[in-house]
Design a protein around this motif. Structure first.
Motif, PDB file in Angstrom:
ATOM      1  N   HIS A 180       0.825  -1.200   0.000  1.00 38.70           N
ATOM      2  CA  HIS A 180       0.000   0.000   0.000  1.00 38.70           C
ATOM      3  C   HIS A 180       0.866   1.259   0.000  1.00 38.70           C
ATOM      4  O   HIS A 180       2.010   1.248   0.461  1.00 38.70           O
ATOM      5  N   THR A 181       0.310   2.327  -0.502  1.00 40.08           N
ATOM      6  CA  THR A 181       1.028   3.598  -0.554  1.00 40.08           C
ATOM      7  C   THR A 181       1.251   4.136   0.857  1.00 40.08           C
ATOM      8  O   THR A 181       0.332   4.152   1.683  1.00 40.08           O
ATOM      9  N   VAL A 182       2.482   4.591   1.107  1.00 42.64           N
ATOM     10  CA  VAL A 182       2.822   5.172   2.409  1.00 42.64           C
ATOM     11  C   VAL A 182       2.695   6.685   2.302  1.00 42.64           C
ATOM     12  O   VAL A 182       3.387   7.310   1.488  1.00 42.64           O
ATOM     13  N   PRO A 183       1.808   7.304   3.073  1.00 41.95           N
ATOM     14  CA  PRO A 183       1.617   8.758   2.957  1.00 41.95           C
ATOM     15  C   PRO A 183       2.808   9.544   3.498  1.00 41.95           C
ATOM     16  O   PRO A 183       3.580   9.047   4.320  1.00 41.95           O
ATOM     17  N   VAL A 184       2.933  10.783   3.033  1.00 41.57           N
ATOM     18  CA  VAL A 184       3.951  11.709   3.521  1.00 41.57           C
ATOM     19  C   VAL A 184       3.263  12.684   4.462  1.00 41.57           C
ATOM     20  O   VAL A 184       2.270  13.329   4.100  1.00 41.57           O
ATOM     21  N   HIS A 185       3.792  12.800   5.683  1.00 36.50           N
ATOM     22  CA  HIS A 185       3.173  13.649   6.697  1.00 36.50           C
ATOM     23  C   HIS A 185       4.012  14.901   6.922  1.00 36.50           C
ATOM     24  O   HIS A 185       5.240  14.883   6.798  1.00 36.50           O
ATOM     25  N   THR A 186       3.354  15.978   7.296  1.00 40.79           N
ATOM     26  CA  THR A 186       4.026  17.249   7.573  1.00 40.79           C
ATOM     27  C   THR A 186       4.307  17.367   9.063  1.00 40.79           C
ATOM     28  O   THR A 186       3.403  17.158   9.883  1.00 40.79           O
ATOM     29  N   PRO A 187       5.552  17.694   9.454  1.00 40.79           N
ATOM     30  CA  PRO A 187       5.861  17.855  10.885  1.00 40.79           C
ATOM     31  C   PRO A 187       5.094  19.027  11.484  1.00 40.79           C
ATOM     32  O   PRO A 187       4.793  20.010  10.809  1.00 40.79           O
TER      33      PRO A 187
END
Length: 702
Positions: free
Chosen positions: A344-351
């Motif tokens: 599955h796609t791993v999301p990119v999170h904002t600090p």
């Protein structure tokens, strides 16, 4: 070795945070970067294990109040004896012979100072506009560098802009013997007359040691300053100007740390086939090696797998039960995003920024937790730790170690692994609701920790090649014969026994330092071997290669323990490693013992720990007594003499052993001839004392 940053009264929380962050990013793979307050400087035997002591920016007057006298005498003796000191802004004022600050204003300060590492006057502020507890006086000042002394001629720049807020200059520094001027204010900053072209950064020879003093804040990373703060002025402002000079600032700071003799090590491209190979690449003159990773690495995804897919299925149900409909597990310290599988796609999170301890701000980011329902992730996803190999080792080692009537093995059945994490200990211990639901023996491990936890509030960036893991253990309260305090002893013993109990490995020189450290005899070079042979009775040098931390929470009828352990497996820096010991042992004995991987060592430790813990808990009812002889065989302290330094007068005692009820250190007082004084026994708690037993000192804490 440690790098200590003073965090006591008067310290600027911002300067402290930037100092710790910068040091961890540049030297944290060789040194434990830790905070220490005035009490610690006074009572802890810190000198022998400290590579650098830093006093950051803040207020000089509180420094004099808390550090004058005995503490300053310890600092002076440390530097005179070969130690390294760094004073930043207020720390530089404090370390000069005398200070002249803001004469003729309500905040004027003048007077002599005790440390006197710089024999002259530190005068400020150099650039007008300073206001306490404000960024109104912050400037991006230009400094001119001595390119030869700093070797910056190899880097292609002779000046740069750095953060300034209230700093001083070191008047006529070039006239004082043993003092070198490394940088000057450029004369284009609107300085007061005394600051034009005046020394901004100096280094002073102090006995056998060095003191680096700076009136500017080289530790400030502009990426962590708020450019939108109106006190910095309209855009383009102080922060945007500093961002343009960031590469030069970092290179200059590296050069200064190198000049102090510190090692700057960064992980380079690794050989994934060896599962985190030995990576040591120390750059000279502050120049980054090709391919090196600058600064603190980004956090990676976490992967959850088990030795049996049924265990992963059970864990998945638990985790989904804790999650929101969006798949988020929101805990007090961390938020985890569940990912159904590696496909599955791993999301990119904002600090996001949040307030941490002591008023410091820190970045928080959602951690991706990837479930591996059928099998461990492919090695390409976890190149520095092969989870499939780990489970194979675990199965193999268990097959060689039958546990007779004890319960089935469970330690390490499920594993949560991340290549780069904050802290395995924090992710379990500080997220209590999640930890409560995890199965007994659940393990979290990592290749790199950027905020690893030790005793007290110590934290650091872990060096490459160090095996670091944390494990959940439920210990029954009613087991009065098996006090939970002994668990830390069992873990440390299991680390040593996981190596030394193997056929052929008996002579590998691993030892235990009470209460929770793993030590080793440092391998000798050929010239050192000859020297030791000539000097009869010379004891081998003992160095630390690992440690144990146990955090405890009470839950119902059991203690919920989170056991943390770190042991250097493959990296010969900063002291030595298990594999380095084995190579040396092979060389001097002619053997060909196999080296450990992170996977094989973790499996060995967990199986050995589970055997010992079950014996301790379910054996003949005598608890630690069943392992006492083995423990004493491995520890360093039998009949050793130490001094209780916090008693008045100091009391010399002889170590007798550990009490079998509460795990206290048993000592008996001795006279000047080393003879026991009857009926004068002292018992010391593991978490109530600071120890430098190899130096013969114990400080009991209040």
């Amino acid at each position: 070795m440690n790098v200590l940053v003073y965090s006591g009264e008067g310290t600027s929380r911002i300067s402290l945070a930037h100092t710790v962050r910068s040091l961890r990013s540049l030297v944290g793979q060789h040194y434990d970067v830790m905070k220490i307050d005035a009490k610690g400087l006074l009572t802890e035997p810190w000198e022998e294990s400290t590579a650098l002591l830093v006093i950051p920016g803040g207020r000089d007057i509180p420094y004099t109040k808390d550090l004058n006298g005995a503490i300053n005498q310890k600092i002076q003796a440390y530097v005179q004896g070969g130690g390294r000191f760094c004073g930043i802004c207020a720390g530089a004022y404090f370390a000069s012979d005398h200070i002249v600050f803001q004469v003729g204003t309500p905040i004027e300060v003048q007077g002599e100072r005790e440390l006197k590492f710089f024999a002259g006057e530190c005068r400020g502020v150099v650039v007008p506009g300073f206001v306490y507890d404000s960024e109104q006086g912050a400037k991006a000042v230009e400094i001119q560098l001595d390119r030869e002394l700093l070797a910056t001629h190899k880097l292609g720049f002779s000046s740069t802009r750095v953060y300034f807020n209230g700093g001083g200059c070191f008047l006529d520094a070039e006239k004082y013997p043993g003092t070198q001027v490394l940088a000057r204010y450029s004369g284009r900053n609107g300085e007061e007359s005394h600051g034009v072209n005046a020394p901004a950064i100096i280094i002073c020879q102090v006995g056998n040691g060095l003191a680096l003093l700076t009136g500017v804040h080289l530790e400030y990373d502009p990426a962590h300053l708020d450019s939108g703060n109106p006190e910095y002025g309209p855009l383009p402002n102080v922060v945007t100007c500093l961002l343009e000079s960031e590469r030069e600032r970092t290179s200059l700071l590296r050069s200064l740390l190198t000049k102090l003799g510190l090692k700057l090590t960064h992980p380079d491209a690794a050989d994934t086939s060896s599962s985190m190979a030995e990576q040591v690449d120390t750059s000279a003159n502050g120049v980054l090696p090709p391919g090196a990773i600058q600064g603190i690495p980004d956090l990676s995804s976490l992967y959850l797998a088990s030795i049996n897919s049924n265990y992963t299925a059970d864990l998945t149900k638990i985790l989904k039960g804790l999650a929101t409909p969006e798949g988020l597990i929101k805990e007090p310290n961390d938020t985890f995003q569940l990912i159904a599988s590696p496909q599955h796609t791993v999301p990119v999170h904002t600090p996001t920024l949040s307030e941490a301890t002591e008023g410091e701000s820190e970045e928080k980011i959602i951690k991706n937790l990837v479930l591996c329902p059928e099998q461990p992730p492919a090695p390409s996803l976890t190149p520095y730790f092969n989870m499939d190999n780990y489970f194979k080792h675990l199965h193999s080692v268990r097959g060689q170690n039958k546990m007779s009537s004890f319960n089935n093995f469970k330690f390490g059945n499920s594993l949560l692994y991340g290549q780069v994490v904050t802290s395995t200990q924090t992710m379990l211990d500080k997220n209590f609701a999640l930890c409560q639901r995890l199965p007994d023996g659940f393990v979290c491990n990592a290749t790199t920790q950027i905020a690893g936890r030790g005793r007290g509030r110590n934290s650091w960036i872990s060096p490459p090649g160090c095996l670091q893991f944390s494990m959940v253990l439920r210990h029954p309260v009613q087991a009065r014969h098996a006090s939970a305090v002994f668990v830390q002893y069992l873990v440390a013993l299991a680390v040593v026994e996981s190596v030394c109990s193997l056929p052929g490995y008996e002579g590998v020189p691993l030892k235990l330092k009470w209460p929770n450290d793993i030590y080793a005899e440092a391998p000798l070079e050929e010239n050192e071997q000859e020297q030791q042979q000539q000097q009869q009775g010379v004891l081998p040098k003992m160095v630390k290669i690992g440690g144990v931390l146990v955090n405890s929470n009470f839950s119902g009828s059991e203690f919920l323990l989170v056991i943390g352990c770190g042991v250097n497996t493959t990296n010969p820096n900063p002291t030595t490693s298990i594999n380095h010991l084995i190579r040396y042992h092979n060389r001097v004995t002619g053997k060909n013992l196999a080296l450990f991987t992170q996977e094989s060592l973790l499996a060995n430790i967990l199986v050995k720990l589970e055997e010992m813990y079950n014996l301790f808990l379910h054996g003949n009812g005598t608890g630690f007594a069943q392992l006492e002889e083995l423990y004493y065989k491995r520890w360093l302290h039998s009949n050793a003499f130490v001094t209780l330094t916090t008693m008045t007068p100091h009391q010399r005692v002889r170590i007798q052993g550990i009490s079998l009820d509460y795990g206290l250190l048993r000592t008996i007082a001795v006279d000047d001839q080393g003879r026991d004084i009857p009926n004068e026994e002292h018992r010391l708690q593991p978490d109530g004392n600071s120890f430098d037993m190899l130096k013969g000192l114990i400080s009991t804490k209040a």
